[in-house]
Design an enzyme around this catalytic site. Structure first.
Site, PDB file in Angstrom:
ATOM      1  N   HIS A 280       1.792   4.552  -2.790  1.00  0.00           N
ATOM      2  CA  HIS A 280       1.835   6.010  -2.594  1.00  0.00           C
ATOM      3  C   HIS A 280       3.207   6.576  -2.963  1.00  0.00           C
ATOM      4  O   HIS A 280       3.312   7.623  -3.609  1.00  0.00           O
ATOM      5  CB  HIS A 280       1.535   6.345  -1.132  1.00  0.00           C
ATOM      6  CG  HIS A 280       0.110   6.124  -0.726  1.00  0.00           C
ATOM      7  ND1 HIS A 280      -0.952   6.691  -1.385  1.00  0.00           N
ATOM      8  CD2 HIS A 280      -0.426   5.403   0.294  1.00  0.00           C
ATOM      9  CE1 HIS A 280      -2.080   6.332  -0.795  1.00  0.00           C
ATOM     10  NE2 HIS A 280      -1.790   5.545   0.229  1.00  0.00           N
TER      11      HIS A 280
ATOM     12  N   HIS B 213       0.826  -1.205   0.000  1.00  0.00           N
ATOM     13  CA  HIS B 213       0.000   0.000   0.000  1.00  0.00           C
ATOM     14  C   HIS B 213       0.865   1.262   0.000  1.00  0.00           C
ATOM     15  O   HIS B 213       0.674   2.175  -0.818  1.00  0.00           O
ATOM     16  CB  HIS B 213      -0.905  -0.017   1.233  1.00  0.00           C
ATOM     17  CG  HIS B 213      -1.864   1.123   1.307  1.00  0.00           C
ATOM     18  ND1 HIS B 213      -3.190   0.994   0.978  1.00  0.00           N
ATOM     19  CD2 HIS B 213      -1.697   2.422   1.673  1.00  0.00           C
ATOM     20  CE1 HIS B 213      -3.792   2.162   1.132  1.00  0.00           C
ATOM     21  NE2 HIS B 213      -2.901   3.046   1.558  1.00  0.00           N
ATOM     22  N   GLU B 214       1.830   1.326   0.902  1.00  0.00           N
ATOM     23  CA  GLU B 214       2.642   2.528   1.032  1.00  0.00           C
ATOM     24  C   GLU B 214       3.610   2.712  -0.133  1.00  0.00           C
ATOM     25  O   GLU B 214       3.895   3.845  -0.538  1.00  0.00           O
ATOM     26  CB  GLU B 214       3.399   2.504   2.361  1.00  0.00           C
ATOM     27  CG  GLU B 214       2.512   2.572   3.579  1.00  0.00           C
ATOM     28  CD  GLU B 214       1.628   3.806   3.592  1.00  0.00           C
ATOM     29  OE1 GLU B 214       2.001   4.834   2.986  1.00  0.00           O
ATOM     30  OE2 GLU B 214       0.552   3.745   4.198  1.00  0.00           O
TER      31      GLU B 214
END
Length: 534
Positions: free
Chosen positions: A136, A132-133
């Site tokens: 980003h 997920h990170e």
């Protein structure tokens, strides 16, 4: 002033923090790591430059990739919110509600998690949060925004990660750019979830060079107090259950459920035998009449009948047409008496041909009359409510079996001798459902017997399954319009497209939607846990 906007998963995330520009990188690094009673983190600066170079070198492709993710993120925000409202206020379907609850939580709330399951969950959470990170981080790099750091943290007992960047710089860029960055984590979790599902689907093909799939279920573990612990051990393969061949773990589950159902459905075919119990008139063995002459007689002690020397009582049953039902009685009506019972050795009987249509396999001629004139169809006597089940197994990786297989290739050793040494058949009498749950099985058999080889596919399957659920959960949770989650930032940028609203009205609308979304989400989670735990 440089603003660090940190994003994390769970009930909260780190607040906005100001980092004075006067601090040198070395001082910032030293002061970066945070430790407290409930929270600690490790900030990583080494990945900043590699991720930034990767994002800038493939900026055009990545922008297209994350533009697709923006569409998915907006759809997920609307869809998950509608489903949550419908599930909370409008739905009365318990099964569908439990399904959605398990998707949000990552597992069924009523499921009891073991210590090993907690380990899978912890590692899957770390991997899913990292995916997920990094979504980003790569999205930021593709837009030309330099990362400040990536942090891995542990809040209470929950692992997580976050990225820090110049928030003011992102706000100065076009709104679509911000949406691509905010939706990147959700999009990567969804893609990673699909990748785990694809690997699960292709696992038999991927492991084909090393494992045989769906030939026979292989025993991984037997509960110490299991009734099967005397007969089965890890590495044994279950060949058949009550005469029906087994290939998958699901076959084992379905067959035991079917046998348990037959206990109730065929209660009319089970007849009480005086002094012992019940006789199933549809399951028997073709016993040679010569063997009956050597059988022991039933003994009577204090009005209780029993067989000596650990023998099992059997009684004769008649052949019958499948369209008819016969009683367990002979022409004189005295077959149910103690004088007509015979005590036989179960180990010898299970090797004989079967008669009756109550077995797992169908008779070849459509009738149960498979015994010759020199044989009699005998059925075991058992307590009411218990099932007599035959289990055939093999031990393909035992030392004796491997030696015999090797000698079979080098000499004229008969295959019957190998089959006899490599396995056998035993009878279980009892509750088949508890029996089935007391063993752990896998559908993969190693082509070569190597150390812990039989456990690897099962571990891989559990890891992929757990990661699939956790990654899907992170995508759904971060899609919600809730404070401190990605849904808040996505909703904020989306509202900025409504230029007809003043900035004050947009801010007020945002607060109303976030309060409503957070309240509904809290109510939904309270409902899930109160229903399942109280």
């Amino acid at each position: 002033m440089r603003v660090t906007r940190a994003r994390r998963h769970g009930a909260a995330r780190l607040p906005l923090r100001a980092s004075p520009p006067s601090l040198s990188p070395r001082v910032t690094t030293a002061a970066a790591n945070a430790i407290s009673c409930w929270y600690c983190d490790q900030k990583i600066f080494a990945l900043n430059e590699p991720l930034f170079r990767f994002g800038r070198n493939h900026a055009s492709i990545l922008k297209l990739w994350f533009s697709i993710g923006t569409g998915f993120g907006l759809t997920a925000l609307v869809g998950v919110t509608i489903i949550l409202i419908w599930q909370l206020f409008l739905s009365s379907d318990t099964q569908l509600s439990n399904l959605f609850s398990s998707l949000l939580v990552g597992f069924s709330p009523s499921l009891r998690i073991s210590l090993s399951d907690a380990g899978y969950l912890f590692i899957s959470t770390l991997i899913s949060v990292a995916v997920h990170e990094f979504g980003h981080a790569i999205a930021l790099a593709s837009e030309g925004i330099q990362l400040e750091y990536i942090a891995v943290f542990l809040a209470v007992l929950f692992p997580g990660a976050l990225v820090a960047f110049d928030y003011d710089l992102l706000q100065a860029l076009p709104r679509l750019t911000a949406l691509r960055v905010y939706c990147a984590g959700i999009w990567h979790n969804a893609v990673f979830c699909a990748l785990c599902g694809l690997l699960l689907f292709l696992q038999p093909v991927i492991l084909f060079p090393f494992y045989i799939h769906a030939e026979n279920p292989l025993v991984l573990d037997v509960v110490p107090d299991s009734p099967l612990s005397e007969y089965l051990s890890p590495g044994d393969a279950i060949m058949s259950l009550d005469g029906a061949g087994l290939h998958r773990v699901q076959d084992w589950i379905e067959m035991t459920a079917l046998l348990d159902k037959k206990i109730l459905q065929n209660s009319s075919d089970s007849h009480y035998f005086k002094g012992f119990g019940a006789v199933d008139s549809r399951k028997g063995y073709c016993v040679p009449n010569a063997l009956l002459e050597d059988s022991k007689e039933v003994q009577l002690v204090e009005n209780q009948s029993f067989c000596p020397y650990d023998l099992t009582p059997f009684v004769k049953i008649h052949c019958f047409d499948p369209s008819k039902s016969e009683d367990v009685s002979d022409e004189d009506g005295h077959l149910g008496s103690r004088e007509n019972a015979l005590c036989l050795n179960t180990k010898d009987i299970v090797k004989l041909e079967k008669c009756g249509n109550g077995w797992g396999t169908e008779m070849t001629n459509g009738s149960s009359c498979m015994c010759s004139q020199d044989e009699s169809c005998l059925s075991p006597v058992q307590l009411p409510g218990l099932m007599w089940v035959e289990i055939t197994y093999s031990r393909p990786y035992s030392t004796e079996c491997l030696q015999l297989r090797s000698s079979l290739l080098d000499s004229n050793t008969s295959s019957d001798a190998v089959e006899h040494t490599c396995g056998g058949t035993f009878v279980f009498v009892g509750d088949v459902i508890s029996m089935a749950r007391s063993v752990q099985l896998t559908e993969y058999q190693p082509r070569w017997g190597f150390f812990l080889g039989e456990y690897l596919p099962n571990k891989l399957e559990k890891s992929l399954t757990c990661t699939f659920h956790v990654s899907l959960t992170l995508a759904l949770l971060n899609s919600l319009p809730v404070y401190f989650l990605d849904g808040e930032s996505i909703l904020e940028v989306t509202l900025s497209y409504f230029t007809s609203l003043s900035q004050r009205k947009r801010r007020r609308t945002l607060q109303m939607l976030l309060v409503g979304g957070t309240s509904i989400s809290v109510l939904a989670f309270l409902r899930i846990f109160f229903i399942n735990f109280l």
